[in-house]
Design a protein around this motif. Structure first.
Motif, PDB file in Angstrom:
ATOM      1  N   THR A  47      -5.585  -2.336   0.573  1.00 21.96           N
ATOM      2  CA  THR A  47      -5.110  -1.975   1.748  1.00 21.96           C
ATOM      3  C   THR A  47      -3.522  -2.065   1.768  1.00 21.96           C
ATOM      4  OG1 THR A  47      -6.845  -2.656   3.095  1.00 21.96           O
ATOM      5  CG2 THR A  47      -4.725  -2.372   4.131  1.00 21.96           C
ATOM      6  N   ASN A  48      -3.022  -3.067   0.861  1.00 23.83           N
ATOM      7  CA  ASN A  48      -1.288  -3.088   0.779  1.00 23.83           C
ATOM      8  C   ASN A  48      -1.054  -1.904  -0.098  1.00 23.83           C
ATOM      9  OD1 ASN A  48      -0.871  -5.436   2.344  1.00 23.83           O
ATOM     10  ND2 ASN A  48      -1.052  -6.787   0.423  1.00 23.83           N
ATOM     11  N   ALA A  55      -0.973   1.280   1.997  1.00 22.67           N
ATOM     12  CA  ALA A  55       0.181   1.053   2.722  1.00 22.67           C
ATOM     13  C   ALA A  55       1.519   1.429   2.179  1.00 22.67           C
ATOM     14  CB  ALA A  55       0.364  -0.419   3.506  1.00 22.67           C
ATOM     15  N   ASN A  99       4.276   4.078   3.064  1.00 17.53           N
ATOM     16  CA  ASN A  99       5.859   3.662   3.553  1.00 17.53           C
ATOM     17  C   ASN A  99       6.658   4.428   2.576  1.00 17.53           C
ATOM     18  OD1 ASN A  99       4.546   1.623   4.919  1.00 17.53           O
ATOM     19  ND2 ASN A  99       4.967  -0.060   3.801  1.00 17.53           N
ATOM     20  N   CYS A 108       6.637   5.665   6.597  1.00 24.54           N
ATOM     21  CA  CYS A 108       5.926   4.602   7.612  1.00 24.54           C
ATOM     22  C   CYS A 108       6.500   3.355   7.286  1.00 24.54           C
ATOM     23  CB  CYS A 108       4.435   4.532   7.199  1.00 24.54           C
ATOM     24  SG  CYS A 108       3.483   6.060   7.651  1.00 24.54           S
ATOM     25  N   ILE A 143       4.513  -0.063   7.545  1.00 17.11           N
ATOM     26  CA  ILE A 143       3.486  -0.963   7.533  1.00 17.11           C
ATOM     27  C   ILE A 143       3.870  -2.144   6.667  1.00 17.11           C
ATOM     28  CG2 ILE A 143       1.085  -1.328   6.924  1.00 17.11           C
ATOM     29  CD1 ILE A 143       0.942   1.911   7.365  1.00 17.11           C
ATOM     30  N   VAL A 199      -4.041  -3.847  10.459  1.00 13.37           N
ATOM     31  CA  VAL A 199      -3.501  -2.822   9.018  1.00 13.37           C
ATOM     32  C   VAL A 199      -3.945  -1.643   9.191  1.00 13.37           C
ATOM     33  CG1 VAL A 199      -2.490  -2.486   6.941  1.00 13.37           C
ATOM     34  CG2 VAL A 199      -2.201  -4.859   7.968  1.00 13.37           C
ATOM     35  N   GLU A 228      -3.624   0.519  11.913  1.00 13.57           N
ATOM     36  CA  GLU A 228      -2.384   1.209  11.768  1.00 13.57           C
ATOM     37  C   GLU A 228      -2.410   2.230  10.941  1.00 13.57           C
ATOM     38  OE1 GLU A 228       1.636   2.018  12.300  1.00 13.57           O
ATOM     39  OE2 GLU A 228       0.272   1.064  13.594  1.00 13.57           O
ATOM     40  N   ILE A 229      -3.005   2.135   9.613  1.00  6.95           N
ATOM     41  CA  ILE A 229      -3.370   3.300   8.773  1.00  6.95           C
ATOM     42  C   ILE A 229      -3.812   4.526   9.405  1.00  6.95           C
ATOM     43  CG2 ILE A 229      -4.477   4.063   6.551  1.00  6.95           C
ATOM     44  CD1 ILE A 229      -3.492   1.212   5.456  1.00  6.95           C
ATOM     45  N   GLN A 241      -1.439   6.149  11.788  1.00  6.62           N
ATOM     46  CA  GLN A 241      -0.616   7.168  11.119  1.00  6.62           C
ATOM     47  C   GLN A 241      -1.099   8.220  10.629  1.00  6.62           C
ATOM     48  OE1 GLN A 241       2.779   6.591  10.919  1.00  6.62           O
ATOM     49  NE2 GLN A 241       2.665   4.568  11.825  1.00  6.62           N
TER      50      GLN A 241
END
Length: 225
Positions: A36-37, A40, A44, A49, A51, A72, A75-76, A79
């Motif tokens: 996930t990171n 993200a 970004n 973004c 995040i 998160v 949030e993705i 986006q």
């Protein structure tokens, strides 16, 4: 007689099953946090973004860590929906439909997306457009994110959701003591079986989720070379 002997009188091997289940869950969640990171970070860097990266907290419960990653992921999703909305607002209907036409060449889709991003950001790289197209056209990623969010919510709400992830090192007795307040002893095995089912589905969905993210991040790395 130990508490676990009362709960598992006929099968000593069952004494370790709960620990193994919990450890499998933590390993799977840790990999999902990393994936996930990674996604993200791509959003970004290339799509403007903001995040915030996340990490598993050993002092928190399973449920709290599930809620962190759900936030998160949501949030993705937001986006990606915003990117779709921008495309729809700034493109003629015919061009917008081309973005979702599986017969349309991907290079043409990227060119269309890059045109929109140039309007939004003043300039846009082909990498940004490629990431956007990959996210918009990937039903696989969209479906796996939705599936995973639902499973995380189920696990967080399960009988082990309130257990701290650090309790794994304290042994089975401590885990059982931690959760017996939530259910009667007669219900515990049923709850554990339900947990096993959630975990099996969670592992399968996690593998698909990680694979879908790898497809996007691999393309970004190839573009950078």
């Amino acid at each position: 007689m130990a508490l676990s002997d009362l709960l598992y009188p006929d099968n000593p091997k069952r004494k370790q099953e709960l620990i193994h289940l919990h450890q499998e869950l933590l390993d799977c969640m840790s990999t999902n946090f990393h994936a996930t990171n990674e996604l993200a970070g791509v959003l970004n860097e290339h799509l403007g973004c903001t995040i915030t990266p996340i990490e598993m907290r050993e002092s928190s419960t399973v449920k709290e860590n599930c809620e962190t990653i759900i936030q998160v992921m949501s949030e993705i999703q937001h986006q990606v929906q915003k990117i779709d909305s921008d495309m729809k607002d700034k493109l003629e209907p015919v061009l917008y439909q081309k973005l979702y036409d599986i017969k349309e060449p991907e290079l043409e889709k990227i060119a269309i997306a890059q045109r929109v991003f140039s309007i939004i950001f003043g300039e846009a790289t082909s990498t940004a457009a490629m990431v956007a197209i990959k996210l918009l056209s990937s039903n696989h990623l969209t479906l796996t994110v939705s599936k995973l969010i639902g499973l995380l919510a189920q696990i967080g709400a399960s009988v082990l959701g309130g257990v701290s992830i650090t309790i794994i090192g304290l042994g089975l007795e401590m885990i059982l003591h931690a959760i017996l307040g939530a259910v009667e002893r007669s219900q515990l095995l049923t709850a554990v079986r339900s947990y096993e089912k959630h975990l099996a589905e969670f592992k399968a969905a996690s593998e698909k989720y990680q694979h879908a993210i790898h497809e996007v991040t691999s393309l970004v790395r190839q573009q950078a070379q």
